[in-house]
Enzyme design. Structure first.
Site, PDB file in Angstrom:
ATOM      1  N   ARG A  21       7.176   6.580  -4.633  1.00 48.35           N
ATOM      2  CA  ARG A  21       7.804   7.128  -3.426  1.00 48.35           C
ATOM      3  C   ARG A  21       7.231   6.397  -2.229  1.00 48.35           C
ATOM      4  O   ARG A  21       6.094   5.911  -2.264  1.00 48.35           O
ATOM      5  CB  ARG A  21       7.505   8.630  -3.289  1.00 48.35           C
ATOM      6  CG  ARG A  21       6.031   8.902  -3.349  1.00 48.35           C
ATOM      7  CD  ARG A  21       5.624  10.348  -3.182  1.00 48.35           C
ATOM      8  NE  ARG A  21       4.198  10.449  -3.466  1.00 48.35           N
ATOM      9  CZ  ARG A  21       3.694  10.824  -4.618  1.00 48.35           C
ATOM     10  NH1 ARG A  21       4.489  11.181  -5.603  1.00 48.35           N
ATOM     11  NH2 ARG A  21       2.397  10.851  -4.814  1.00 48.35           N
ATOM     12  N   SER A  30       0.802  -1.234   0.000  1.00 50.92           N
ATOM     13  CA  SER A  30       0.000   0.000   0.000  1.00 50.92           C
ATOM     14  C   SER A  30       0.834   1.282   0.000  1.00 50.92           C
ATOM     15  O   SER A  30       0.846   2.052   0.973  1.00 50.92           O
ATOM     16  CB  SER A  30      -0.961  -0.042   1.174  1.00 50.92           C
ATOM     17  OG  SER A  30      -1.753  -1.179   1.030  1.00 50.92           O
ATOM     18  N   ASP A  82      -4.121  -1.293  -1.022  1.00 50.38           N
ATOM     19  CA  ASP A  82      -5.204  -1.638  -0.081  1.00 50.38           C
ATOM     20  C   ASP A  82      -6.554  -1.045  -0.503  1.00 50.38           C
ATOM     21  O   ASP A  82      -7.610  -1.655  -0.305  1.00 50.38           O
ATOM     22  CB  ASP A  82      -4.856  -1.252   1.370  1.00 50.38           C
ATOM     23  CG  ASP A  82      -4.388   0.193   1.536  1.00 50.38           C
ATOM     24  OD1 ASP A  82      -4.338   0.940   0.542  1.00 50.38           O
ATOM     25  OD2 ASP A  82      -4.066   0.578   2.679  1.00 50.38           O
TER      26      ASP A  82
HETATM   27  C1  GLC Z   1      -0.778   5.949   1.777  1.00 54.38           C
HETATM   28  C2  GLC Z   1      -0.277   5.146   0.596  1.00 54.38           C
HETATM   29  C3  GLC Z   1      -1.427   4.534  -0.177  1.00 54.38           C
HETATM   30  C4  GLC Z   1      -2.334   3.769   0.765  1.00 54.38           C
HETATM   31  C5  GLC Z   1      -2.771   4.631   1.930  1.00 54.38           C
HETATM   32  C6  GLC Z   1      -3.625   3.876   2.933  1.00 54.38           C
HETATM   33  O1  GLC Z   1      -1.484   7.037   1.309  1.00 54.38           O
HETATM   34  O2  GLC Z   1       0.493   5.968  -0.256  1.00 54.38           O
HETATM   35  O3  GLC Z   1      -0.954   3.682  -1.191  1.00 54.38           O
HETATM   36  O4  GLC Z   1      -3.455   3.312   0.053  1.00 54.38           O
HETATM   37  O5  GLC Z   1      -1.637   5.147   2.591  1.00 54.38           O
HETATM   38  O6  GLC Z   1      -2.957   2.784   3.463  1.00 54.38           O
END
Ligand code: GLC
Length: 498
Positions: free
Chosen positions: A193, A178, A231
């Site tokens: 990133r 995620s 996620d």
């Molecule tokens: C951050 C991550 C994203 C993820 C979110 C919730 O924003 O960059 O990919 O979905 O956290 O976990």
């Protein structure tokens, strides 16, 4: 002196620690505490800083909607609107055994999911806590740890019976990673990133699916990485599996982000791929990056600026830093530190424990807001137990009101993000369900109500058509369903294109 009262209770922090608290009220007169009037004056100041008017919210929604469009039209935008290669909704009939690995912001989870069709499933899982070092050291080492945990899980869950892997059985794996990854196909993902405080070296700019496969090879596991997912995408698909009215998924946890289903014809930046224009594809918005670097649209206070400047990624994830669980406690702590410096709070007491960055867990805000006692015994407990500080009732009421301001702002900003997707997709009239998950959504009292209230402030009465609900487990079940959908597409000779 008023008679003292006793209270006790226990709660669990996001660090996993369970704390039992036994307290009594202590409105002692021997320390120079702030008066009720001073606290009320200060509160008014913070109210004006942290309150979002409906008009301001509508302006944010407008800018947000334009940003979403931009991300779909052009590559490499700040809000990257990532095509996920998850095509369309599940049928609800997906079946089979799947492994799911979830590298979230706080934990690593390994699951065995058995999809039974008709929107039903069974799941068995193990959770491992990630250390701060693991988040910061070499990326390959982090993936080695993931493979090691999978190995242990497979070993301990191999046997006979339900919820068990059959000896020698080879399994498809959905990997929920995620963080923003740009994908060329579903089993690929180049890390744009790190977010949420991660900083593992040698990983940004690389294909994390490849790195993870390398770690899997070390353990010679009978596992095939089928899909790399976010996620939010998992939550979108899992929620739709059980509630087909779902059109959007949002995570309110350590990070904050959303996914929704888009018409391929409206994703201009991938037109050259020649994918069937009539198809639909899930988009991982990575909306946490909204307003990054330029800071033109969001109402940032000086506390937000400090959070940003002192983070490992200054300028980035501007929206997320105002909303997600990783930062809310720190914002409140910075306000308290300012009042300490101004000589308003805790005079004559040693405040060193409160001066440590990130020591004020966002779970404390939830606990303060849900304290049912008139004397605010839970708030006493938090301040005495964790920070060795005595408080008066007026101060405690102020702390709670402050938590409410910060929590409410987070929920109302989240409503702006949801409203932007709703406007862009034209969902307002027919209405839609929004699957939501994450510690903030699930544990913060009143968070969902505040999001709904925000949607009504933006859209008027029609805002009631947009309803959030507690989503299915996207990183486990969602990832398994996506692995099943992908396997089905591959078996049918439809790998990338529809
Ligand atoms: C951050 C991550 C994203 C993820 C979110 C919730 O924003 O960059 O990919 O979905 O956290 O976990």
């Amino acid at each position: 002196m008023p008679a003292s009262r006793r209270g006790s209770g226990s709660f669990t922090l996001t660090t996993g620690q369970t704390i039992a608290i036994h307290t009594r009220t202590q409105d002692e007169e021997d320390l120079p505490h702030a008066t009720k009037k001073t606290m009320a004056d200060h509160l008014r100041k913070y109210e004006s800083l942290f309150t979002l008017t409906p008009q301001r919210m509508r302006m944010i929604v407008e800018a947000f909607t334009e940003t979403l469009e931009l991300g779909l039209n052009k590559p490499n935008q700040i809000v990257p609107m990532i095509p996920t290669y998850v095509f369309g909704w599940p049928t609800g009939q997906e079946k089979g055994d799947f492994l799911a690995l979830d590298l979230g912001g706080t934990n690593l989870r390994v699951c065995l999911v058995t999809l039974q069709g008709e929107g039903k499933f069974e799941i068995s899982q193990t959770k491992y806590r990630l250390t701060e070092e693991q988040k910061q050291e070499d990326g390959q080492k982090l993936f080695d740890f993931c493979a090691e945990c999978l190995n242990t899980f497979v070993e301990t869950n191999t046997g006979e019976g339900a919820g068990q892997l059959k000896p020698g059985q080879s399994l498809p794996l959905g990997f929920t990673f995620s963080y923003p990854c740009s994908q060329e196909r579903i089993d690929h993902g180049e890390l744009i990133r790190w977010t949420k405080g991660f900083g593992a070296g040698n990983t940004e700019g690389r294909d994390v699916a490849e790195m993870f496969k390398k770690s899997l090879e070390k353990y010679q596991l009978p596992i095939k990485l089928t899909a790399l997912i976010n996620d939010t995408t998992g939550t979108l698909i899992a929620s739709h599996y059980v509630n087909p009215k779902t059109k959007i998924a949002v995570i309110f946890g350590t990070g904050c982000n959303a996914a929704y289903m888009e018409h391929v014809k409206d994703i201009a930046k991938i037109e050259h791929l020649g994918i069937d224009a009539g198809a639909e594809m899930a988009i991982n918005c990575e909306w946490g990056a909204f307003d990054s670097f330029e800071h033109e649209h969001l109402p940032r206070t000086k506390y937000d600026t400090i959070v940003d400047d002192t983070s490992n990624k200054p300028g980035e994830q501007a929206f997320e830093k105002l909303i997600s669980g990783r930062y809310l406690g720190e914002i409140l702590r910075l306000v308290l530190c300012e009042l300490i410096d101004e000589g308003v709070l805790f005079l004559g007491q040693n405040t060193y424990k409160l001066e440590k960055p990130y020591c004020f867990d966002t779970a404390f805000l939830s606990l303060m807001e849900s304290d049912p006692t008139d004397e605010l015994l839970m708030v006493i407990g938090i301040f005495t137990h964790f920070f060795a500080l005595e408080t008066t009732l007026a101060e405690r009421q102020f702390f709670r009101a402050l938590a409410k301001l910060i929590g409410r702002r987070a929920a109302r900003l989240s409503a702006c993000g949801i409203a932007a997707i709703v406007s862009k997709m034209g969902y307002l009239e027919e209405g839609c369900s929004v699957g939501a998950d994450g510690s903030l959504y699930n544990k913060y009292p009143g968070f969902a109500d505040r999001v709904h209230e925000g949607l009504q402030d933006i859209f008027g009465d029609k805002g009631r058509n947009i309803v959030t609900y507690h989503a299915e487990d996207g990183s486990g079940v969602g990832s398994a369903i996506i692995a099943a959908m992908t396997k089905h597409r591959k078996d049918a000779g439809l790998y990338l294109h529809v």
